[in-house]
Write an enzyme that holds these catalytic residues in place. Structure first.
Site, PDB file in Angstrom:
ATOM      1  CG  HIS A  24      30.476  62.001  21.301  1.00  0.00           C
ATOM      2  ND1 HIS A  24      29.451  62.532  22.195  1.00  0.00           N
ATOM      3  CD2 HIS A  24      31.791  62.091  21.632  1.00  0.00           C
ATOM      4  CE1 HIS A  24      30.343  63.168  22.893  1.00  0.00           C
ATOM      5  NE2 HIS A  24      31.678  62.939  22.636  1.00  0.00           N
ATOM      6  NE  ARG A  30      37.424  65.763  25.184  1.00  0.00           N
ATOM      7  CZ  ARG A  30      37.860  65.123  24.019  1.00  0.00           C
ATOM      8  NH1 ARG A  30      38.835  65.570  23.374  1.00  0.00           N
ATOM      9  NH2 ARG A  30      36.946  64.449  23.202  1.00  0.00           N
TER      10      ARG A  30
HETATM   11  C1  OGA Z   1      34.250  65.150  25.812  1.00  0.00           C
HETATM   12  C2  OGA Z   1      32.934  65.224  26.219  1.00  0.00           C
HETATM   13  C3  OGA Z   1      31.605  65.361  27.890  1.00  0.00           C
HETATM   14  C4  OGA Z   1      31.162  66.545  28.880  1.00  0.00           C
HETATM   15  O1  OGA Z   1      35.185  65.779  26.574  1.00  0.00           O
HETATM   16  O2  OGA Z   1      34.777  64.431  24.986  1.00  0.00           O
HETATM   17  O3  OGA Z   1      32.167  64.602  25.318  1.00  0.00           O
HETATM   18  O4  OGA Z   1      30.282  66.042  29.797  1.00  0.00           O
HETATM   19  N1  OGA Z   1      32.729  65.917  27.111  1.00  0.00           N
HETATM   20  O5  OGA Z   1      31.755  67.583  29.034  1.00  0.00           O
HETATM   21 MN    MN Z   2      33.225  63.376  24.125  1.00  0.00          MN
END
Ligand code: OGA
Ligand code: MN
Length: 282
Positions: A101, A273
């Protein structure tokens, strides 16, 4: 390895990605950031090791890429409205991002950058895969490019976050912050977008966030979407990052898709994040 005046950049695969060293992201000057930004636009996803970043440090680094944007479907850390903890507990089975995605592509203005920082990682597993959507587009036939260049797709969060979405009844702590209007909103984006900084065209279609291709019947659009997803994520377009505590990745959602591997049952993984606001895709 190429060397700027301040940073070292080591490409991670033939397709995309580079590991950057010689830099402390908590104490970055403007000249070093300018080199990082250039490397980011060139390599599409950058990896940094051995960083010690508080939530405020991570948000401050992210802000150099642009205005921050909060994630609508999870709670941020206390006192840090733009820093979202992404945690998979030992007994959780579902993970976050476990399909190819592009982040928040279901918005009118999908986010430009995502910065993910590892706090605790499993002893093995939990890697993240990245795929180069510009290279995937360029590898298509002229006929397919002509078809796609004129198309738009219907993007929505509903397939994942909606009432009948993937995260409903899952054991992942997703959707704590119900946000029905945003779950069900739909926006049209071009299937091939032009990167505003590099001018490079890239496929912009991710299965979790796309309902169908505009002006097509579902049974016409579905095989085309499946073909594009399968085509774009072939190994030659990808790289894979193995996290350690203190690693940070920053990827460009305008030309990269990613996939969080869910291969560490019984282990805990904790990330922070931050996402950076983007433009309306053209
Ligand atoms: C995100 C995601 C990937 C991961 O934080 O958008 O897709 O490896 N994470 O945690
Ligand atoms: Mn992601």
């Amino acid at each position: 390895m190429s060397a700027g005046r301040r940073i070292r950049v080591e490409p991670s695969s033939g397709a995309l990605g580079a590991e950057v060293s010689g830099v402390d992201l908590a104490k970055l000057d403007d000249a070093a950031f300018a080199e990082i930004r250039d490397a980011w636009l060139e390599h599409q996803v950058l990896f940094f090791r051995d960083q010690q970043l508080s939530p405020a440090d991570q948000a401050a680094f992210a802000e150099r890429f642009g205005e921050l944007e909060a994630y609508p479907f999870l709670e941020p850390l206390d006192g840090h409205p733009y820093v979202i903890p992404i945690v998979k507990e030992k007994d959780t089975r579902m993970n976050f991002g476990g399909g190819w995605h592009s982040d928040m592509s279901y918005q009118e203005r999908p986010v430009k950058a995502t910065l993910l920082y590892a706090i605790e990682v499993p002893p093995r597993g939990g890697d993240t895969l990245f795929a180069n959507m510009a290279a995937a587009y360029e590898a298509l036939s002229d006929g397919m490019k002509e078809l796609l260049d004129g198309l738009r797709a219907v993007f929505t969060a509903a397939k994942v976050h909606g009432a009948a979405g993937f995260y409903q009844n899952a054991d992942h702590p997703m959707d704590k912050r119900k946000n029905a209007a945003r779950e069900e909103a739909r926006y049209l984006h071009p299937v091939v977008r032009t990167h505003p900084d590099t001018g490079r065209k890239a496929l912009f279609l991710d299965l979790p966030h796309v309902e169908r291709i505009e002006k097509m019947r579902v049974h016409e659009s579905e095989p085309l979407m499946n073909f594009l997803a399968q085509h774009a994520t072939q190994p030659q377009f990808t790289t894979r990052f193995t996290w350690k505590a203190g690693s940070l990745a920053v990827w460009d959602n305008r030309c990269v898709q990613h996939y969080a591997l869910n291969d560490y049952p019984g282990e805990r993984r904790e990330m922070n994040r931050v996402t950076v606001a983007g433009d309306v895709p053209v």
